[in-house]
Write an enzyme that holds these catalytic residues in place. Structure first.
Site, PDB file in Angstrom:
ATOM      1  N   CYS A  38     -20.733 -22.170  -0.410  1.00  0.00           N
ATOM      2  CA  CYS A  38     -21.747 -21.604  -1.296  1.00  0.00           C
ATOM      3  C   CYS A  38     -21.339 -21.875  -2.742  1.00  0.00           C
ATOM      4  O   CYS A  38     -20.159 -21.723  -3.080  1.00  0.00           O
ATOM      5  CB  CYS A  38     -21.836 -20.099  -1.048  1.00  0.00           C
ATOM      6  SG  CYS A  38     -23.053 -19.262  -2.076  1.00  0.00           S
ATOM      7  N   HIS A  73     -29.394 -20.023   4.912  1.00  0.00           N
ATOM      8  CA  HIS A  73     -28.364 -19.615   3.941  1.00  0.00           C
ATOM      9  C   HIS A  73     -29.013 -19.159   2.626  1.00  0.00           C
ATOM     10  O   HIS A  73     -28.687 -18.099   2.106  1.00  0.00           O
ATOM     11  CB  HIS A  73     -27.400 -20.789   3.702  1.00  0.00           C
ATOM     12  CG  HIS A  73     -26.365 -20.528   2.648  1.00  0.00           C
ATOM     13  ND1 HIS A  73     -25.019 -20.431   2.930  1.00  0.00           N
ATOM     14  CD2 HIS A  73     -26.475 -20.336   1.301  1.00  0.00           C
ATOM     15  CE1 HIS A  73     -24.356 -20.181   1.804  1.00  0.00           C
ATOM     16  NE2 HIS A  73     -25.213 -20.131   0.804  1.00  0.00           N
ATOM     17  N   GLU A  74     -29.944 -19.976   2.139  1.00  0.00           N
ATOM     18  CA  GLU A  74     -30.595 -19.634   0.862  1.00  0.00           C
ATOM     19  C   GLU A  74     -31.477 -18.399   1.023  1.00  0.00           C
ATOM     20  O   GLU A  74     -31.541 -17.555   0.131  1.00  0.00           O
ATOM     21  CB  GLU A  74     -31.424 -20.817   0.345  1.00  0.00           C
ATOM     22  CG  GLU A  74     -30.630 -22.075   0.030  1.00  0.00           C
ATOM     23  CD  GLU A  74     -29.412 -21.842  -0.850  1.00  0.00           C
ATOM     24  OE1 GLU A  74     -29.417 -20.900  -1.667  1.00  0.00           O
ATOM     25  OE2 GLU A  74     -28.434 -22.597  -0.713  1.00  0.00           O
ATOM     26  N   HIS A  82     -29.657 -15.245   0.603  1.00  0.00           N
ATOM     27  CA  HIS A  82     -29.400 -14.868  -0.799  1.00  0.00           C
ATOM     28  C   HIS A  82     -30.505 -13.959  -1.349  1.00  0.00           C
ATOM     29  O   HIS A  82     -30.243 -13.074  -2.159  1.00  0.00           O
ATOM     30  CB  HIS A  82     -29.322 -16.121  -1.684  1.00  0.00           C
ATOM     31  CG  HIS A  82     -27.971 -16.767  -1.719  1.00  0.00           C
ATOM     32  ND1 HIS A  82     -26.843 -16.127  -2.169  1.00  0.00           N
ATOM     33  CD2 HIS A  82     -27.571 -18.020  -1.375  1.00  0.00           C
ATOM     34  CE1 HIS A  82     -25.809 -16.955  -2.099  1.00  0.00           C
ATOM     35  NE2 HIS A  82     -26.221 -18.111  -1.603  1.00  0.00           N
TER      36      HIS A  82
HETATM   37 CO    CO Z   1     -25.063 -19.797  -1.228  1.00  0.00          CO
END
Ligand code: CO
Length: 172
Positions: free
Chosen positions: A96, A138-139, A142
């Site tokens: 990340c 993954h994004e 966030h």
């Molecule tokens: Co990330």
């Protein structure tokens, strides 16, 4: 870099991002700045919160192997939703931009179906598989204040514990 990437111990990374309500010129400029931040950091994806902006926006730019490749198309996802997760899972090593030089094995669905809006406010649907699904997930995490280190197993966590501590200490 106009919008520097915030790092691990910044509390903003733990906050939930808000839906985009207006698809205006300001949003287009912001997305452009986000692209610059991602490319300058050599990332294959970045979320708005990673430059300190709590909006449900992220971008990706990856090739088939999950590498950041300048020639790959840049995808913009605004107010994304996941409508299908495959039962098949896969475990791959993730990193990340906000947690530099630290990696961990994360298990996620192989493929997903998503809905999102583009920068003009048009809704679209996509089936994503392999690294495209992985980076999206993954994004998307966030946007909900979730980091990949929250999804690694105990053994992996032990392996990176010291590096995480050093990273947090460096930034305070
Ligand atoms: Co990330």
């Amino acid at each position: 870099m106009k919008r520097p990437v915030v790092l691990y111990n910044d509390p903003v990374l733990r906050k939930r991002s808000e839906d985009v309500l207006t698809f205006d010129e300001e949003l287009k400029i912001f997305v452009q700045e986000l692209i610059e931040s991602m490319q300058e950091s050599k990332g294959c994806g970045i979320s708005a919160v990673q430059v300190g902006v709590l909006k449900r926006v992220f971008i990706t730019q990856i090739d088939e192997e999950g590498n950041s490749i300048e020639g790959s198309p840049i995808k913009v996802y605004i107010n994304p939703k996941i409508t299908f997760y495959s039962e098949d899972l896969v475990t791959w090593s993730e990193g990340c931009l906000s947690i530099p030089k630290i990696y961990g094995e994360v298990t996620r669905p192989v493929s997903i179906t998503i809905e999102a809006y583009d920068v003009h406010g048009n809704k679209f649907e996509e089936n994503l598989t392999g690294w495209n699904a992985r980076v999206f997930l993954h994004e998307n995490d966030h946007l909900n204040g979730v980091l990949f280190i929250d999804r690694i197993n105990k053994k992996e966590r032990k392996l990176i514990a010291k590096s995480l501590k050093n990273l947090a200490a460096r930034r305070t």
